[in-house]
Design a protein around this motif. Structure first.
Motif, short mmCIF file in Angstrom:
data_model
loop_
_atom_site.label_atom_id
_atom_site.label_comp_id
_atom_site.label_asym_id
_atom_site.label_seq_id
_atom_site.Cartn_x
_atom_site.Cartn_y
_atom_site.Cartn_z
N ILE A 55 0.82 -1.21 0.00
CA ILE A 55 0.00 0.00 0.00
C ILE A 55 0.86 1.27 0.00
O ILE A 55 0.54 2.25 -0.66
N ILE A 56 1.94 1.23 0.78
CA ILE A 56 2.89 2.34 0.79
C ILE A 56 4.24 1.80 0.35
O ILE A 56 4.75 0.83 0.92
N TYR A 57 4.81 2.40 -0.68
CA TYR A 57 6.07 1.93 -1.24
C TYR A 57 7.07 3.08 -1.26
O TYR A 57 6.82 4.11 -1.88
N GLU A 58 8.16 2.90 -0.52
CA GLU A 58 9.21 3.93 -0.41
C GLU A 58 8.61 5.27 0.02
O GLU A 58 8.95 6.33 -0.52
N GLY A 59 7.71 5.20 0.99
CA GLY A 59 7.12 6.41 1.57
C GLY A 59 5.99 7.03 0.79
O GLY A 59 5.41 8.05 1.21
N LEU A 104 2.16 6.60 -1.20
CA LEU A 104 0.95 5.78 -1.34
C LEU A 104 0.88 5.19 -2.74
O LEU A 104 1.07 5.90 -3.74
N ASN A 105 0.61 3.89 -2.82
CA ASN A 105 0.52 3.19 -4.10
C ASN A 105 -0.96 3.15 -4.51
O ASN A 105 -1.73 2.30 -4.06
N TYR A 106 -1.33 4.06 -5.38
CA TYR A 106 -2.74 4.21 -5.74
C TYR A 106 -3.31 2.94 -6.37
O TYR A 106 -4.43 2.52 -6.06
N ASN A 107 -2.56 2.32 -7.28
CA ASN A 107 -3.07 1.11 -7.96
C ASN A 107 -3.33 -0.02 -6.97
O ASN A 107 -4.32 -0.74 -7.08
N ALA A 108 -2.42 -0.19 -5.99
CA ALA A 108 -2.61 -1.23 -4.98
C ALA A 108 -3.82 -0.91 -4.11
O ALA A 108 -4.59 -1.81 -3.76
N ILE A 147 -7.03 2.91 5.47
CA ILE A 147 -5.57 2.77 5.54
C ILE A 147 -5.00 3.55 6.71
O ILE A 147 -4.17 3.04 7.47
N ILE A 148 -5.47 4.79 6.87
CA ILE A 148 -4.99 5.62 7.98
C ILE A 148 -5.33 4.97 9.32
O ILE A 148 -4.53 4.96 10.26
N GLY A 149 -6.54 4.40 9.42
CA GLY A 149 -6.96 3.72 10.65
C GLY A 149 -6.10 2.51 10.95
O GLY A 149 -5.71 2.27 12.10
#
Length: 232
Positions: free
Chosen positions: A98-102, A104-108, A119-121
C-alpha cells in the motif's frame, strides 16, 4: 425421544465433530485467517450450529456430510496452494504494498477496495499516526497491515550503535517460496530466472524444489536460503 434430550445429543455431536475438523485443519483456523479460511470457517460453524439446534426431521448425518464436504474442500485448497503459487494467489489473494518507499501506491489501494480512511486507521492501530513516518506498508492476505518505518524511526540495534550511519529502509525480496519462484519479486528487482538460479547455485527446477525459502537482501547484496531438509 424428548426434544431436550435431542438438543443435548445433537449439540454434543456437533461440538465433537467440529473439534475433530479443527484439529485436522490445523492452527491456521485459530490464527489470522486468509479469505478462503474465513469462508470455510464460518460455513462449517454455521452448519454445526444448525445441526445443534435442528430437532426436526432432518437426519443429523446430513449436517455431518455437509461439514465433511467443506472440510475436504479446505484441505484441497491447502494442498493445491502448496503445489502452485498461481492457485494459492487465486484462492487466498496476495499481499499488496500500500505504501512503497514512503509513497501511497494508488493502484494497490484501488485493487484492495480500501479507502484512505481505512488505511490511515490501520496505520494508527500499528502505532503510526503520521504516514510520512512509514517507508513500506503491506496489506497481508489475512487483512492485517505490516509496516516498516523509515530509517530514522526504527528502534536502534547493536549494529546501529557501532555504526551510527543511517541506512534507508528496504523490503526483503522473497524470491523463492516453498520451491516456487516469485516472479513478482524478480520483476521488482529487475532480475530474471537465470540470475536467480545463479544466485541459488541451482540449475534445474528439481533442485529448486529443495529450497523452502530464499530471501534476497538488496541492501547487502546477499541471498539467504532456507532448505526443506537439513542435510541438503
Amino acid at each position: 425421544m424428548n426434544d431436550i434430550v435431542k438438543l443435548i445429543i445433537f449439540s454434543f455431536t456437533s461440538v465433537i465433530y467440529l473439534f475433530i475438523i479443527s484439529k485436522f485443519l490445523g492452527k491456521k483456523q485459530i490464527a489470522q485467517l486468509d479469505f478462503i479460511d474465513y469462508v470455510m470457517g464460518i460455513s462449517i460453524g454455521s452448519i454445526a450450529s444448525e445441526m445443534a439446534t435442528d430437532i426436526d426431521e432432518t437426519p443429523f448425518y446430513y449436517y455431518i456430510i455437509a461439514m465433511t464436504v467443506f472440510f475436504l474442500f479446505d484441505l484441497f485448497v491447502t494442498f493445491v496452494g502448496r503445489k502452485g503459487s498461481f492457485l494459492k494467489r487465486f484462492f487466498n489473494g496476495k499481499p499488496e504494498t500500500i505504501i512503497y518507499e514512503g509513497k501511497l501506491n494508488y493502484n494497490a489501494i484501488k485493487r484492495t477496495g480500501l479507502d484512505l480512511n481505512d488505511i490511515i486507521g490501520m496505520c494508527r492501530e500499528q502505532g503510526y499516526f503520521d504516514i510520512s513516518k512509514i517507508s513500506y506498508a503491506v496489506l497481508e492476505t489475512s487483512g492485517n497491515m505490516s509496516i516498516m518505518p523509515i530509517a530514522t524511526q526504527r528502534a536502534p540495534t547493536i549494529s546501529d550503535i557501532k555504526n551510527p550511519k543511517i541506512t534507508p529502509a528496504t523490503l526483503p525480496y522473497y524470491v523463492v517460496i516453498d520451491g516456487a519462484i516469485s516472479y513478482s519479486s524478480l520483476t521488482n528487482l529487475g532480475k530474471d530466472k537465470n540470475w536467480l538460479f545463479k544466485q541459488l547455485g541451482v540449475s534445474t527446477k528439481k533442485q529448486l524444489k529443495k529450497i523452502l525459502l530464499a530471501i534476497y537482501d538488496q541492501q547487502n547484496k546477499k541471498m539467504i536460503i532456507h532448505y526443506k531438509r537439513k542435510d541438503v
